[in-house]
Design an enzyme around this catalytic site. Structure first.
Site, PDB file in Angstrom:
ATOM      1  N   GLY A 194      36.753 158.143   7.536  1.00 17.99           N
ATOM      2  CA  GLY A 194      38.163 156.979   8.793  1.00 17.99           C
ATOM      3  C   GLY A 194      38.997 158.044   8.202  1.00 17.99           C
ATOM      4  O   GLY A 194      39.932 157.913   9.143  1.00 17.99           O
ATOM      5  N   THR A 195      39.594 159.160   8.177  1.00 21.06           N
ATOM      6  CA  THR A 195      40.525 160.164   7.734  1.00 21.06           C
ATOM      7  C   THR A 195      40.556 160.871   8.987  1.00 21.06           C
ATOM      8  O   THR A 195      41.433 161.038  10.058  1.00 21.06           O
ATOM      9  CB  THR A 195      41.062 160.801   6.701  1.00 21.06           C
ATOM     10  OG1 THR A 195      40.935 160.355   5.275  1.00 21.06           O
ATOM     11  CG2 THR A 195      41.992 162.214   6.395  1.00 21.06           C
ATOM     12  N   GLN A 231      40.665 148.676   6.755  1.00 21.97           N
ATOM     13  CA  GLN A 231      40.399 147.409   6.042  1.00 21.97           C
ATOM     14  C   GLN A 231      39.721 145.754   6.749  1.00 21.97           C
ATOM     15  O   GLN A 231      39.066 144.735   6.009  1.00 21.97           O
ATOM     16  CB  GLN A 231      42.017 146.654   5.137  1.00 21.97           C
ATOM     17  CG  GLN A 231      42.088 147.857   4.274  1.00 21.97           C
ATOM     18  CD  GLN A 231      41.208 147.975   3.423  1.00 21.97           C
ATOM     19  OE1 GLN A 231      40.764 147.017   2.893  1.00 21.97           O
ATOM     20  NE2 GLN A 231      41.178 148.816   2.613  1.00 21.97           N
ATOM     21  N   SER A 273      36.519 152.587   9.070  1.00 22.65           N
ATOM     22  CA  SER A 273      35.458 153.833   7.714  1.00 22.65           C
ATOM     23  C   SER A 273      34.803 153.016   7.018  1.00 22.65           C
ATOM     24  O   SER A 273      34.752 151.539   6.715  1.00 22.65           O
ATOM     25  CB  SER A 273      36.205 154.113   6.508  1.00 22.65           C
ATOM     26  OG  SER A 273      36.023 154.992   5.608  1.00 22.65           O
ATOM     27  N   ALA A 274      33.350 153.232   7.216  1.00 18.60           N
ATOM     28  CA  ALA A 274      32.591 152.899   6.809  1.00 18.60           C
ATOM     29  C   ALA A 274      31.888 151.724   5.270  1.00 18.60           C
ATOM     30  O   ALA A 274      32.092 150.884   4.987  1.00 18.60           O
ATOM     31  CB  ALA A 274      30.694 153.571   7.135  1.00 18.60           C
ATOM     32  N   HIS A 275      32.825 153.112   4.555  1.00 15.56           N
ATOM     33  CA  HIS A 275      32.114 152.548   2.730  1.00 15.56           C
ATOM     34  C   HIS A 275      33.482 151.579   2.795  1.00 15.56           C
ATOM     35  O   HIS A 275      33.281 150.456   1.688  1.00 15.56           O
ATOM     36  CB  HIS A 275      32.141 153.962   2.076  1.00 15.56           C
ATOM     37  CG  HIS A 275      34.126 153.849   1.956  1.00 15.56           C
ATOM     38  ND1 HIS A 275      34.882 154.658   3.005  1.00 15.56           N
ATOM     39  CD2 HIS A 275      35.147 153.507   1.233  1.00 15.56           C
ATOM     40  CE1 HIS A 275      35.951 155.501   2.886  1.00 15.56           C
ATOM     41  NE2 HIS A 275      36.297 154.667   1.876  1.00 15.56           N
ATOM     42  N   CYS A 286      53.356 154.084 -11.702  1.00 17.26           N
ATOM     43  CA  CYS A 286      52.735 154.815 -13.253  1.00 17.26           C
ATOM     44  C   CYS A 286      51.574 155.384 -13.265  1.00 17.26           C
ATOM     45  O   CYS A 286      50.407 155.715 -14.989  1.00 17.26           O
ATOM     46  CB  CYS A 286      52.951 153.783 -14.504  1.00 17.26           C
ATOM     47  SG  CYS A 286      54.622 153.195 -14.248  1.00 17.26           S
TER      48      CYS A 286
END
Length: 458
Positions: free
Chosen positions: A69-70, A177, A194-196, A320
């Protein structure tokens, strides 16, 4: 172990597993070849493209598969910007885009381009009018996610897409998403996924470029995937990705209703179970399976470890976490509390009993972390007119914990000044004041770090 991090990577859907195994036997050959095995592989690729295009809402010849996807975002933005370089060198994005969009924008800026970053409301939602107002005659491209990866807020994509069409500016939508839940509405020009994120295998992204959109692929030319994704693709994974997207879409309506009810349970119960916590993100315009909250006086990484020991896998956008000492860019843009940030994203099939168990475990996990960090108790204080707290060199949530410990030592109207060199303090001290009904006076440079002044109101 209950897995509550589907927004990072959803578990492999059973349909994806079946399609992957089947296509390993049938789809190993080069689909560009004319012999029998190549033709068989080509049929599988064409069928996967048609299925994915139907789910996206575009033509099959408008969609290509990428290694991630990136990579789809990088290729889509670079190609659109290059295709419209004669129009101008101006790019519009929102402040809460995925890092793949923002990193591409930074590279474009470093090469001489101009970038406008549109701010968001405290819910994380981009005002459509503000986004439209940022468009100019020399705008080459606009980018807006369909829903935020960290807080789940859905964006007004359809309204923004109409404004972009009126301004003749192509809109790229990061739909990673939201694609499992339905197609993206509106006249967008480019779309990535993005498939995952929907239960497909990792290593498969998709890029859709609608006809009429000027696009010039970057890098050396390649005959595969219209030159937009060079190289021999992972055909079995592509087939599994398309099959799983179709499968989750078939389940989306019923599963969305069920998961939204579970998330609503979390959103309503958390403030009752945990003191000094804030649920962030839009309560209405949001993904059905995701909720994000932040807790005062809690180290985000410590809380994640505590929940992991209790058997829950969650993620965090906290300042954090081990990967960064600065607040998440999304939380910073929203201006909300970043301490003890937890994102819960439920995968398809999550049982209600797991959510109920989480609501039982979380309060004790928060108490344990606060106790280890020495969070403030109810000791009767002495009274002083003004105090200075030196928290230099100490990371979140310690500056806010030290502030909370001493606020009762000054009278109403008295001040506490916190010295801190932690970037998170710029968000968390004002957020603490808002939550505890104290007055945040402001900040000014100190010899080291920054001095944050708080006036006691109650």
């Amino acid at each position: 172990m209950p897995y509550f991090d589907a927004a990072s990577a959803a578990p492999l859907h059973p349909t994806a597993r079946q399609a992957l195994l089947a296509s390993l036997d049938e789809g190993w050959a080069d689909p560009a070849r004319l012999y029998r095995e190549g033709r068989r592989a080509r049929l599988l690729l064409d069928a996967a493209r048609e299925s994915a295009a139907e789910s996206v809402g575009c033509r099959p010849d408008e969609l290509v598969f990428t290694p991630s996807g990136t990579q789809a975002v990088h290729s889509g933005m670079a190609g659109a910007l290059a295709g419209r370089r004669r129009v101008g060198r101006h790019l519009v994005v929102s402040e809460v885009e995925h890092s793949s969009v923002l990193h591409t924008a930074e590279s474009f800026e470093a090469e001489g381009g101009e970038v406008d970053r549109v701010g968001v409301e405290s819910t994380g939602r981009v005002p459509a009018q503000a986004f439209a107002a940022a468009l100019r005659a020399d705008t080459a491209l606009a980018c807006l996610q369909s829903a935020n990866h960290e807080v789940g807020t859905a964006q007004p994509v359809e309204e923004v897409a109409e404004a972009c069409r009126a301004a003749t500016v192509p809109l790229l939508v990061d739909a990673a998403q939201s694609l499992p839940w339905g197609p993206v509405p509106g006249p967008w020009s480019l779309l990535t996924g993005s498939a995952h994120k929907w239960g497909g295998p990792p290593g498969v992204g998709l890029l859709a470029v609608r006809k009429g959109t000027r696009f010039a692929p970057r890098g050396p030319a390649d005959e595969r995937e219209s030159g937009r994704a060079p190289g021999f693709g992972n055909l079995p994974a592509v087939v599994a990705a398309a099959a799983s997207l179709r499968a989750v879409r078939a389940e989306a309506e019923a599963e969305g209703v069920r998961l939204r009810e579970l998330v609503d349970r979390i959103r309503l119960r958390l403030p009752e179970l945990v003191d000094d916590m804030e649920v962030v993100g839009d309560p209405v315009h949001r993904l059905p399976h995701l909720v994000t909250f932040s807790c005062l006086y809690v180290d985000g990484e410590a809380l994640l470890h505590e929940l992991d020991r209790a058997g829950f896998a969650v993620s965090s956008g906290s300042s954090c976490t081990s990967s960064t000492l600065t607040p998440s860019h999304v939380l910073r843009a929203m201006g909300v509390l970043s301490e003890g940030n937890v994102r819960v994203s439920l995968p398809h099939g999550t049982p209600a009993t797991d959510v109920d168990h989480f609501l039982t475990v979380l309060p004790e996990a928060v108490r344990a972390v606060r106790a280890r960090l020495g969070a403030p108790g109810a000791e009767p204080p002495a009274v002083e007119e003004a105090l200075v707290v030196d928290a230099l060199g100490r990371r979140c949530p310690i500056p806010v914990i030290e502030l909370a410990k001493v606020i009762d030592r000054v009278p109403v109207g008295g001040t506490v000044t916190v010295l801190s060199d932690d970037e998170a303090a710029r968000l968390d001290i004002p957020a603490w004041c808002r939550m505890r009904e104290q007055e945040y006076v402001g900040e000014e440079p100190a010899v080291r770090g920054t001095a944050y002044q708080v006036r006691r109101r109650v």
